[in-house]
Design a protein around this motif. Structure first.
Motif, PDB file in Angstrom:
ATOM      1  N   PHE A 112       0.835  -1.204   0.000  1.00 62.85           N
ATOM      2  CA  PHE A 112       0.000   0.000   0.000  1.00 62.85           C
ATOM      3  C   PHE A 112       0.869   1.253   0.000  1.00 62.85           C
ATOM      4  CE2 PHE A 112      -4.353  -1.434   1.901  1.00 62.85           C
ATOM      5  CZ  PHE A 112      -4.464  -2.412   0.928  1.00 62.85           C
ATOM      6  N   ALA A 113       1.936   1.252   0.797  1.00 60.63           N
ATOM      7  CA  ALA A 113       2.804   2.430   0.899  1.00 60.63           C
ATOM      8  C   ALA A 113       3.501   2.719  -0.423  1.00 60.63           C
ATOM      9  CB  ALA A 113       3.827   2.239   2.015  1.00 60.63           C
ATOM     10  N   VAL A 114       4.000   1.688  -1.096  1.00 63.81           N
ATOM     11  CA  VAL A 114       4.641   1.901  -2.399  1.00 63.81           C
ATOM     12  C   VAL A 114       3.605   2.422  -3.387  1.00 63.81           C
ATOM     13  CG1 VAL A 114       5.835   0.798  -4.334  1.00 63.81           C
ATOM     14  CG2 VAL A 114       6.458   0.196  -1.981  1.00 63.81           C
ATOM     15  N   HIS A 115       2.393   1.881  -3.348  1.00 66.10           N
ATOM     16  CA  HIS A 115       1.307   2.342  -4.211  1.00 66.10           C
ATOM     17  C   HIS A 115       1.048   3.839  -3.973  1.00 66.10           C
ATOM     18  CE1 HIS A 115      -2.914   1.390  -5.961  1.00 66.10           C
ATOM     19  NE2 HIS A 115      -2.743   2.702  -5.964  1.00 66.10           N
ATOM     20  N   VAL A 116       0.883   4.210  -2.720  1.00 69.17           N
ATOM     21  CA  VAL A 116       0.597   5.603  -2.368  1.00 69.17           C
ATOM     22  C   VAL A 116       1.724   6.523  -2.832  1.00 69.17           C
ATOM     23  CG1 VAL A 116       0.407   7.192  -0.396  1.00 69.17           C
ATOM     24  CG2 VAL A 116      -0.916   5.055  -0.429  1.00 69.17           C
ATOM     25  N   LEU A 145       9.041  10.779   4.583  1.00 68.71           N
ATOM     26  CA  LEU A 145       8.817  10.446   3.176  1.00 68.71           C
ATOM     27  C   LEU A 145       7.696  11.261   2.540  1.00 68.71           C
ATOM     28  CD1 LEU A 145       9.218   6.564   3.371  1.00 68.71           C
ATOM     29  CD2 LEU A 145      10.965   8.306   2.927  1.00 68.71           C
ATOM     30  N   THR A 146       6.730  11.692   3.357  1.00 69.55           N
ATOM     31  CA  THR A 146       5.641  12.530   2.843  1.00 69.55           C
ATOM     32  C   THR A 146       5.497  13.754   3.731  1.00 69.55           C
ATOM     33  OG1 THR A 146       3.921  11.419   4.144  1.00 69.55           O
ATOM     34  CG2 THR A 146       4.316  10.568   1.915  1.00 69.55           C
ATOM     35  N   THR A 147       4.779  14.691   3.196  1.00 77.53           N
ATOM     36  CA  THR A 147       4.427  15.887   3.941  1.00 77.53           C
ATOM     37  C   THR A 147       2.981  16.205   3.583  1.00 77.53           C
ATOM     38  OG1 THR A 147       5.115  18.143   4.463  1.00 77.53           O
ATOM     39  CG2 THR A 147       5.265  17.478   2.158  1.00 77.53           C
ATOM     40  N   ALA A 148       2.365  17.068   4.348  1.00 82.21           N
ATOM     41  CA  ALA A 148       0.969  17.416   4.078  1.00 82.21           C
ATOM     42  C   ALA A 148       0.854  18.903   3.806  1.00 82.21           C
ATOM     43  CB  ALA A 148       0.089  17.039   5.264  1.00 82.21           C
ATOM     44  N   GLN A 149       0.032  19.227   2.833  1.00 87.06           N
ATOM     45  CA  GLN A 149      -0.324  20.614   2.565  1.00 87.06           C
ATOM     46  C   GLN A 149      -1.729  20.803   3.108  1.00 87.06           C
ATOM     47  OE1 GLN A 149       0.675  22.213  -1.316  1.00 87.06           O
ATOM     48  NE2 GLN A 149      -1.332  23.178  -1.394  1.00 87.06           N
ATOM     49  N   LEU A 150      -1.878  21.702   4.047  1.00 89.72           N
ATOM     50  CA  LEU A 150      -3.167  21.902   4.696  1.00 89.72           C
ATOM     51  C   LEU A 150      -4.024  22.895   3.930  1.00 89.72           C
ATOM     52  CD1 LEU A 150      -1.868  22.094   8.371  1.00 89.72           C
ATOM     53  CD2 LEU A 150      -2.749  20.094   7.144  1.00 89.72           C
ATOM     54  N   GLN A 190      13.622   9.594  -6.539  1.00 92.66           N
ATOM     55  CA  GLN A 190      14.906   8.909  -6.714  1.00 92.66           C
ATOM     56  C   GLN A 190      15.730   8.882  -5.432  1.00 92.66           C
ATOM     57  OE1 GLN A 190      14.001  11.614  -8.494  1.00 92.66           O
ATOM     58  NE2 GLN A 190      15.626  13.144  -8.489  1.00 92.66           N
ATOM     59  N   ASP A 191      15.333   9.668  -4.432  1.00 98.45           N
ATOM     60  CA  ASP A 191      16.036   9.691  -3.149  1.00 98.45           C
ATOM     61  C   ASP A 191      15.343   8.829  -2.083  1.00 98.45           C
ATOM     62  OD1 ASP A 191      17.809  11.442  -4.332  1.00 98.45           O
ATOM     63  OD2 ASP A 191      16.926  13.226  -3.425  1.00 98.45           O
ATOM     64  N   ILE A 192      14.299   8.120  -2.461  1.00 98.09           N
ATOM     65  CA  ILE A 192      13.560   7.260  -1.525  1.00 98.09           C
ATOM     66  C   ILE A 192      13.757   5.815  -1.963  1.00 98.09           C
ATOM     67  CG2 ILE A 192      11.285   6.631  -0.634  1.00 98.09           C
ATOM     68  CD1 ILE A 192      10.386   9.532  -1.239  1.00 98.09           C
ATOM     69  N   THR A 193      14.436   5.030  -1.138  1.00 97.95           N
ATOM     70  CA  THR A 193      14.601   3.620  -1.483  1.00 97.95           C
ATOM     71  C   THR A 193      13.381   2.828  -1.023  1.00 97.95           C
ATOM     72  OG1 THR A 193      15.671   2.915   0.581  1.00 97.95           O
ATOM     73  CG2 THR A 193      17.123   3.794  -1.166  1.00 97.95           C
ATOM     74  N   LEU A 194      13.204   1.675  -1.628  1.00 97.04           N
ATOM     75  CA  LEU A 194      12.119   0.804  -1.183  1.00 97.04           C
ATOM     76  C   LEU A 194      12.371   0.334   0.252  1.00 97.04           C
ATOM     77  CD1 LEU A 194      11.315  -1.247  -4.411  1.00 97.04           C
ATOM     78  CD2 LEU A 194      10.334   0.906  -3.599  1.00 97.04           C
ATOM     79  N   LEU A 195      13.639   0.266   0.655  1.00 97.27           N
ATOM     80  CA  LEU A 195      13.950  -0.078   2.046  1.00 97.27           C
ATOM     81  C   LEU A 195      13.483   1.036   2.982  1.00 97.27           C
ATOM     82  CD1 LEU A 195      15.171  -2.015   4.091  1.00 97.27           C
ATOM     83  CD2 LEU A 195      17.407  -0.947   3.668  1.00 97.27           C
ATOM     84  N   ASP A 196      13.620   2.298   2.574  1.00 95.44           N
ATOM     85  CA  ASP A 196      13.104   3.413   3.376  1.00 95.44           C
ATOM     86  C   ASP A 196      11.603   3.224   3.620  1.00 95.44           C
ATOM     87  OD1 ASP A 196      15.592   4.770   3.329  1.00 95.44           O
ATOM     88  OD2 ASP A 196      15.033   5.914   1.531  1.00 95.44           O
ATOM     89  N   ILE A 197      10.907   2.845   2.561  1.00 95.60           N
ATOM     90  CA  ILE A 197       9.451   2.669   2.649  1.00 95.60           C
ATOM     91  C   ILE A 197       9.127   1.485   3.549  1.00 95.60           C
ATOM     92  CG2 ILE A 197       7.341   2.209   1.345  1.00 95.60           C
ATOM     93  CD1 ILE A 197       8.844   3.507  -1.106  1.00 95.60           C
ATOM     94  N   LEU A 202      15.781  -4.362  -1.493  1.00 90.31           N
ATOM     95  CA  LEU A 202      14.975  -3.147  -1.396  1.00 90.31           C
ATOM     96  C   LEU A 202      15.846  -1.894  -1.387  1.00 90.31           C
ATOM     97  CD1 LEU A 202      12.247  -4.204   1.200  1.00 90.31           C
ATOM     98  CD2 LEU A 202      12.038  -4.082  -1.289  1.00 90.31           C
ATOM     99  N   ALA A 203      17.011  -1.975  -0.775  1.00 90.45           N
ATOM    100  CA  ALA A 203      17.917  -0.821  -0.716  1.00 90.45           C
ATOM    101  C   ALA A 203      18.455  -0.461  -2.097  1.00 90.45           C
ATOM    102  CB  ALA A 203      19.079  -1.106   0.238  1.00 90.45           C
ATOM    103  N   GLY A 204      18.485  -1.432  -3.000  1.00 92.29           N
ATOM    104  CA  GLY A 204      19.015  -1.202  -4.337  1.00 92.29           C
ATOM    105  C   GLY A 204      18.007  -0.654  -5.335  1.00 92.29           C
TER     106      GLY A 204
END
Length: 151
Positions: free
Chosen positions: A9-13, A53-58, A71-78, A124-126
């Motif tokens: 779900f997180a990768v999808h989002v 990894l995310t931020t919110a705009q209110l 490109q700065d977010i690895t799947l391992l981060d997720i 995932l890190a790769g």
């Protein structure tokens, strides 16, 4: 014996957010893509925000955004942001110590599971979110090509 779908779900989002290029998305819109409840998406977005990894705009037209480039977010981060469980779990109850297998299997499995966890995390890190998103776009192009050829 459940398998968590939080990582998927997180990768999808995050892939959805990366394709929107800076346009904030509401939890309702994201939930529609994932085909789940917006409350679940909000919980997931909180976990992703806590990991940076995310931020919110209110406000009106607000919603979730990527906090840094795909490109700065690895799947391992997720994975680490949303899933704190090991790849496999051991017995919930101690096996029978009077049995040769029972008294030794936990230690044997710890080594095997540790190796598998390390291999999965290295894989995932790769790979980055940008890689996964590019694969989504590629798959959609192939689907469209097949549809045009069939039609």
């Amino acid at each position: 014996m459940n398998t968590s779908s939080r990582f998927a779900f997180a990768v999808h989002v995050l892939a959805l957010l990366s394709l929107q290029e800076g346009v904030p998305l509401s939890s309702e819109l994201i939930a529609g893509s994932v085909n789940t409840n917006p409350a679940l998406i909000r919980r997931l977005l909180t976990m992703l925000a806590d990991a940076g990894l995310t931020t919110a705009q209110l406000g009106a037209g607000g919603g979730a955004l990527l906090a840094r480039p795909a490109q700065d977010i690895t799947l391992l981060d997720i994975y680490r942001a949303v899933d704190d469980a090991q790849l496999f779990a051991l017995h919930r109850e101690e096996p029978n110590p009077a049995c040769m297998v029972g008294r030794n299997i936990q230690d044997v499995l710890r080594g095997i599971i540790s190796e598998a966890q390390q291999a999965m995390e290295a894989s995932l890190a790769g790979r980055t979110l940008a890689d996964a998103t590019a694969d989504v776009v590629k798959a959609e192009r192939q689907r469209e090509r097949k549809r045009r050829q069939a039609g």
